[in-house]
Enzyme design. Structure first.
Site, PDB file in Angstrom:
ATOM      1  CB  SER A 303      -1.216  13.905  24.390  1.00  0.00           C
ATOM      2  OG  SER A 303      -2.566  13.712  24.044  1.00  0.00           O
ATOM      3  CG  HIS A 387      -5.324  16.878  21.619  1.00  0.00           C
ATOM      4  ND1 HIS A 387      -6.293  15.955  21.262  1.00  0.00           N
ATOM      5  CD2 HIS A 387      -4.140  16.203  21.618  1.00  0.00           C
ATOM      6  CE1 HIS A 387      -5.726  14.784  21.071  1.00  0.00           C
ATOM      7  NE2 HIS A 387      -4.428  14.900  21.274  1.00  0.00           N
TER       8      HIS A 387
END
Length: 461
Positions: A303, A387
């Site tokens: 990410s 997340h």
């Protein structure tokens, strides 16, 4: 008689009437008052066929308004389609006396703005749901300068939360056999790592080491709501260029991979901002992959860290540059000089300077991700909020994980692995939601301790 047949009949009648009406409307200049009249007529309608026709007309008028007229419509919608204060007061007074559930329902009904019923009726027509998503997209553009419109946005968000409930979402795997009209939208909506052309898209969809999944909604048709790109990998990936560059990334036997790496998650409909799809998507994709490839052991993201570079400069460099403010940076002179090197585009090619920068930036990034919070007490970084809220663990920081121009500008070249451990997802989610606890690895914890040593006046804990 079959209900679906009747609905289709009404839709066909509506489409025919809309075509006839459009020939006249093409010569008409519409303003927001025309739309308000159509909306009031729709609220007063008590027949299904007439309501569908009126909803179609109202949405057609809205589509023909210019930006200024749309703004005036939202302002009038806020002021004139709210709950009736007199009715609310009367319903509350009755319920306060009786404490009866029937009177409580009357109170609930009185508190609901008439805007919500209007939006429900606009949704009756074929394609109405997607048109309302676009309508909210227009509204979102106005909120920063006109916060008083947030009441209308709250109505959209409330209804979309029900209309786009997980039970209505359909998961589909995207591959090279997916209709071209949908594939073109993947190229357009990709928000993390640009898809350069059709060959690039084919590489991401068609190779045996790749997977792509998307959520769709029956009322939206072939418009994806959100999609995720997956790369099968040996071990946890630490560099995005190695994944998106077809010349450097290759797994001879994808079925021998032990890791599924989520390297791109893109929301496609701006008008659905705030409606959560990603948590459902990742969890269902994990189940799909486990069923297809039972030997997969790790489910991890690669990410970006958007906003980290800006935070780094604002927190540590700007205080020293502003000579009028006697504040100073918490970093010493040597560390500050090293951070200034981020402005030099050639630093990644200097191995020694790159390693020294990594030793400085990674601890500061750990501090940023673990300790910097927004006004709501949540992590400052939006990707981290996503997340961690889904139950992932902040697992590893990867120096020079993204050496693209965008990666350098937004993340100082850093990328993050968020690890999804199936047995821990629910526990991590609950602890994050209830107490703000961020699940993280010992490696990230050690980096945060090093950050405390780097900062003047702080000691390791």
């Amino acid at each position: 008689m079959n209900i679906s047949f009747l609905q289709e009949l009404f839709s066909n009648i509506t489409r025919r009437d809309a075509l006839l009406r459009r020939r006249t409307d093409d010569r008409t200049h519409f303003v927001h008052t025309h739309l308000l009249e159509a909306c009031r007529a729709l609220l007063q309608s008590d027949g299904e066929a007439s309501s569908i026709a009126l909803a179609s007309r109202a949405l057609d008028i809205y589509a023909r308004l210019d930006a200024a007229e749309k703004q005036r419509f939202f302002e009038r919608l806020t002021a004139e389609f709210s709950a009736d204060p007199v009715a609310v007061d009367a319903a509350y007074a009755t319920y306060r006396e009786t404490r009866d559930n029937r009177d409580l329902q009357v109170l609930f009904d009185a508190c609901e703005p008439s805007r919500q019923e209007l939006l429900r009726r606009l949704n009756l027509t074929s394609g109405g749901t997607h048109e309302l998503v676009h309508m909210r997209e227009d509204l979102l553009d106005l909120l920063r300068d006109q916060p008083e419109l947030r009441a209308v946005d709250a109505d959209f968000a409330h209804l979309f939360g029900s209309w786009f409930n997980r039970g209505f979402l359909v998961l589909k795997r995207m591959d090279w056999n997916t209709p071209a009209a949908i594939l073109e939208k993947l190229i357009r909506y990709e928000a993390v790592h640009e898809i350069h052309d059709w060959n690039d898209l084919r590489r991401r969809l068609d190779d045996r080491d790749r997977r792509c999944f998307a959520f769709f909604h029956p009322a939206i048709g072939d418009e994806p709501l959100i999609f995720v790109e997956v790369a099968l990998h040996k071990g946890l990936p630490d560099q995005i260029q190695a994944i998106i560059d077809p010349d450097t990334y290759d797994i001879e036997d994808p079925e021998a991979a032990d890791t599924a790496a989520f390297f791109g998650i893109s929301n496609c409909q701006t008008g659905l901002r705030g409606t959560s799809f990603g948590n459902f998507l990742i969890k269902q994709v994990v189940q799909e992959l486990k069923q297809e490839l039972p030997d997969l052991k790790h489910f991890v993201t690669l990410s970006p860290v958007p906003g980290f570079r800006a935070w780094l400069e604002a927190t540590y460099l700007e205080p020293n540059r502003d000579k009028e403010v006697d504040k100073g940076s918490p970093l010493d002179t040597e560390a500050l000089a090293l951070l200034e090197a981020l402005d030099d585009p050639g630093w990644p090619k200097d191995k020694e300077r790159s390693e020294r920068l990594g030793d400085l930036v990674k601890p500061l990034a750990a501090r940023y991700l673990l300790e910097e919070k927004n006004a709501r007490g949540l992590p400052l970084n939006p990707v981290a909020r996503f997340h961690l809220g889904n139950g992932a663990e902040l697992h590893r920081l990867n120096w020079l994980g993204d050496v693209s121009r965008k990666g350098m500008q937004q993340s100082a070249g850093l990328m993050v692995n968020y690890l999804y451990v199936l047995d821990n997802i629910e526990r991590n989610h609950e602890q994050y939601i209830t107490s703000g606890t961020i699940a993280h690895s010992s490696a990230v914890r050690d980096l945060n301790r090093r950050a405390r040593k780097l900062l003047k006046g702080e000691t390791a804990k």
